[in-house]
Design a protein around this motif. Structure first.
Motif, mmCIF file in Angstrom:
data_model
loop_
_atom_site.group_PDB
_atom_site.id
_atom_site.type_symbol
_atom_site.label_atom_id
_atom_site.label_comp_id
_atom_site.label_asym_id
_atom_site.label_seq_id
_atom_site.Cartn_x
_atom_site.Cartn_y
_atom_site.Cartn_z
ATOM 1 N N ASP A 172 -13.773 -5.562 -7.202
ATOM 2 C CA ASP A 172 -13.996 -4.464 -6.263
ATOM 3 C C ASP A 172 -12.774 -4.234 -5.379
ATOM 4 O OD1 ASP A 172 -16.529 -3.536 -6.939
ATOM 5 O OD2 ASP A 172 -17.510 -5.179 -5.869
ATOM 6 N N PRO A 173 -12.488 -2.964 -5.071
ATOM 7 C CA PRO A 173 -11.319 -2.614 -4.271
ATOM 8 C C PRO A 173 -11.604 -2.671 -2.774
ATOM 9 C CG PRO A 173 -12.433 -0.637 -4.970
ATOM 10 C CD PRO A 173 -13.217 -1.780 -5.556
ATOM 11 N N VAL A 190 -8.851 4.282 -1.715
ATOM 12 C CA VAL A 190 -9.481 3.065 -2.233
ATOM 13 C C VAL A 190 -8.450 2.373 -3.119
ATOM 14 C CG1 VAL A 190 -11.416 2.141 -3.547
ATOM 15 C CG2 VAL A 190 -11.724 4.210 -2.152
ATOM 16 N N LEU A 191 -8.104 1.142 -2.771
ATOM 17 C CA LEU A 191 -6.955 0.459 -3.372
ATOM 18 C C LEU A 191 -7.345 -0.815 -4.096
ATOM 19 C CD1 LEU A 191 -4.636 0.661 -0.233
ATOM 20 C CD2 LEU A 191 -4.572 2.201 -2.196
ATOM 21 N N ASN A 192 -6.552 -1.131 -5.100
ATOM 22 C CA ASN A 192 -6.654 -2.421 -5.770
ATOM 23 C C ASN A 192 -5.260 -2.828 -6.237
ATOM 24 O OD1 ASN A 192 -7.960 -4.717 -6.806
ATOM 25 N ND2 ASN A 192 -9.682 -3.489 -7.551
ATOM 26 N N TRP A 193 -5.105 -4.086 -6.585
ATOM 27 C CA TRP A 193 -3.816 -4.536 -7.105
ATOM 28 C C TRP A 193 -3.569 -3.929 -8.484
ATOM 29 C CZ3 TRP A 193 -1.264 -6.415 -3.309
ATOM 30 C CH2 TRP A 193 -1.874 -7.226 -2.344
ATOM 31 N N SER A 194 -2.340 -3.548 -8.740
ATOM 32 C CA SER A 194 -1.998 -2.997 -10.056
ATOM 33 C C SER A 194 -2.280 -3.992 -11.172
ATOM 34 C CB SER A 194 -0.517 -2.602 -10.090
ATOM 35 O OG SER A 194 -0.245 -1.592 -9.145
ATOM 36 N N ASN A 208 4.038 -1.858 -2.515
ATOM 37 C CA ASN A 208 4.145 -1.663 -3.959
ATOM 38 C C ASN A 208 3.122 -2.530 -4.681
ATOM 39 O OD1 ASN A 208 5.493 -4.029 -3.284
ATOM 40 N ND2 ASN A 208 6.977 -3.851 -4.922
ATOM 41 N N LEU A 209 3.007 -2.321 -5.982
ATOM 42 C CA LEU A 209 2.065 -3.058 -6.825
ATOM 43 C C LEU A 209 0.606 -2.844 -6.414
ATOM 44 C CD1 LEU A 209 4.108 -6.369 -7.204
ATOM 45 C CD2 LEU A 209 3.786 -4.580 -8.923
ATOM 46 N N MET A 210 0.332 -1.682 -5.827
ATOM 47 C CA MET A 210 -1.037 -1.302 -5.477
ATOM 48 C C MET A 210 -1.390 0.001 -6.175
ATOM 49 S SD MET A 210 -1.914 -2.133 -1.544
ATOM 50 C CE MET A 210 -1.760 -3.789 -0.857
ATOM 51 N N SER A 211 -2.574 0.062 -6.739
ATOM 52 C CA SER A 211 -3.055 1.259 -7.428
ATOM 53 C C SER A 211 -4.143 1.938 -6.607
ATOM 54 C CB SER A 211 -3.616 0.897 -8.809
ATOM 55 O OG SER A 211 -2.601 0.445 -9.670
ATOM 56 N N ILE A 212 -4.135 3.259 -6.628
ATOM 57 C CA ILE A 212 -5.160 4.051 -5.961
ATOM 58 C C ILE A 212 -6.215 4.402 -7.006
ATOM 59 C CG2 ILE A 212 -5.640 6.205 -4.732
ATOM 60 C CD1 ILE A 212 -2.598 6.126 -3.923
ATOM 61 N N GLU A 213 -7.375 3.815 -6.871
ATOM 62 C CA GLU A 213 -8.403 4.040 -7.889
ATOM 63 C C GLU A 213 -9.498 4.999 -7.444
ATOM 64 O OE1 GLU A 213 -11.682 0.579 -7.751
ATOM 65 O OE2 GLU A 213 -9.757 -0.115 -8.554
ATOM 66 N N ASP A 214 -9.523 5.345 -6.158
ATOM 67 C CA ASP A 214 -10.547 6.270 -5.676
ATOM 68 C C ASP A 214 -10.108 6.771 -4.297
ATOM 69 O OD1 ASP A 214 -12.865 7.745 -5.505
ATOM 70 O OD2 ASP A 214 -14.241 6.047 -5.644
ATOM 71 N N VAL A 274 -1.035 8.794 8.161
ATOM 72 C CA VAL A 274 -0.810 9.416 6.854
ATOM 73 C C VAL A 274 -0.658 8.339 5.789
ATOM 74 C CG1 VAL A 274 0.581 11.051 5.524
ATOM 75 C CG2 VAL A 274 0.456 11.275 8.022
ATOM 76 N N ALA A 275 -1.356 8.510 4.667
ATOM 77 C CA ALA A 275 -1.204 7.642 3.498
ATOM 78 C C ALA A 275 -0.594 8.461 2.375
ATOM 79 C CB ALA A 275 -2.552 7.071 3.069
ATOM 80 N N ILE A 276 0.449 7.922 1.757
ATOM 81 C CA ILE A 276 1.146 8.596 0.662
ATOM 82 C C ILE A 276 0.906 7.820 -0.617
ATOM 83 C CG2 ILE A 276 3.377 9.387 -0.225
ATOM 84 C CD1 ILE A 276 4.383 9.366 2.684
ATOM 85 N N GLY A 277 0.506 8.520 -1.660
ATOM 86 C CA GLY A 277 0.378 7.903 -2.978
ATOM 87 C C GLY A 277 1.557 8.298 -3.834
ATOM 88 N N GLY A 278 2.355 7.321 -4.247
ATOM 89 C CA GLY A 278 3.499 7.596 -5.110
ATOM 90 C C GLY A 278 4.817 7.461 -4.379
ATOM 91 N N GLY A 279 5.710 6.627 -4.946
ATOM 92 C CA GLY A 279 6.980 6.321 -4.290
ATOM 93 C C GLY A 279 8.173 6.982 -4.923
#
Length: 258
Positions: free
Chosen positions: A155-156, A141-145, A123-129, A28-33
């Motif tokens: 590219d992520p 799909v992740l990239n650094w904030s 932390n400090l990771m953004s979900i862009e896709d 499981v992957a959760i977006g948002g803390g």
């Protein structure tokens, strides 16, 4: 003992990379803390699932730290108090069905207990896709904030998960990406995000639990993201529904995956 600067750096880089590699594939992957994401992560990890949480900001806990208008208190109902009791957060009765807790103690304890249960937080990771395949959502799909904030074209990378939880709050960011990419195919009345309504604690708290559900194959919504997707009111500094929503989505996924 004489300290070696490079050895300190190696310890950090090697330890982090080992964990990152391990969580390229998870249950499981959760977006948002925020509180719902942390609560979901706690119960999922307690059930023995491999779960990671990705948070854009430096700090974990969402809006719970600030209580109501920076008064460091939160209110929970009886169901929320049961969860805070399980976590060991102290509460004081205010009136029948109203319990008050210190927002800093509650948030810090949620973070600590979730981590100790086995939730991995990045932390400090953004979900862009998202990764979308025939069977539904299969990963993030992740990239650094910092890359996002600087507006850099970098590219992520991707992580794979059997289930994804959008716990990104009012903005419902993951669901918004899905709607943008595939159009009106969500599990809502018209297939689109319905939009959050104005504050009404009683209606919002009641709707929140019902709206915690699978909104697209393998993609679930919890917390304020649920009400934003399904068109229910916001609630303000009452957090019982957020906690119960996190537990509810965890129970749904545990039943499916276990």
């Amino acid at each position: 003992m004489k300290l070696d600067d490079i050895k300190i750096s190696r310890a950090i880089v090697e330890g982090y990379m080992e964990e990152l590699l391990d969580y390229l594939d998870m249950d499981v992957a959760i977006g948002g803390g925020g509180p719902s994401g942390l609560t979901a992560g706690y119960y999922l990890a307690e059930a023995g699932l491999k779960v990671a949480l990705f948070e854009r900001k430096l700090s974990i806990g969402g809006g719970m730290w600030g209580g109501g208008m920076m008064f460091n208190k939160i209110v929970v109902q009886d169901d929320g108090k049961e969860i805070l009791d399980e976590f060991g957060v102290r509460t004081e009765p205010y009136d029948e069905g109203y319990h008050v807790a210190d927002s800093v103690e509650a948030t810090a304890t949620l973070c600590s207990r979730a981590c100790k249960a086995g939730l991995k937080i990045f932390n400090l990771m953004s979900i862009e896709d998202v990764m979308i395949r025939d069977e539904g959502i299969t990963g993030l799909v992740l990239n650094w904030s910092s890359v996002e904030m600087a507006g850099l074209h970098v590219d992520p990378l991707t992580v794979r998960a059997n289930a994804v939880i959008d716990a990104t709050g009012h903005d419902c960011e993951i669901v918004r990406v899905v709607e943008r990419k595939i159009g009106p195919q969500l599990n809502t009345p018209d297939g689109r995000i319905q939009g959050e309504r104005s504050m009404w604690a009683d209606a919002g708290e009641a709707a929140l639990i019902e709206n915690t559900r699978e909104v697209y194959p393998n993609l679930y919504v919890a917390g304020m993201a649920s009400n934003a997707v399904y068109g229910a009111p916001r609630m303000g500094p009452i957090f019982g529904g957020m906690l119960v929503s996190g537990k509810r989505v965890a129970d749904m996924i545990i039943e499916r995956l276990k």
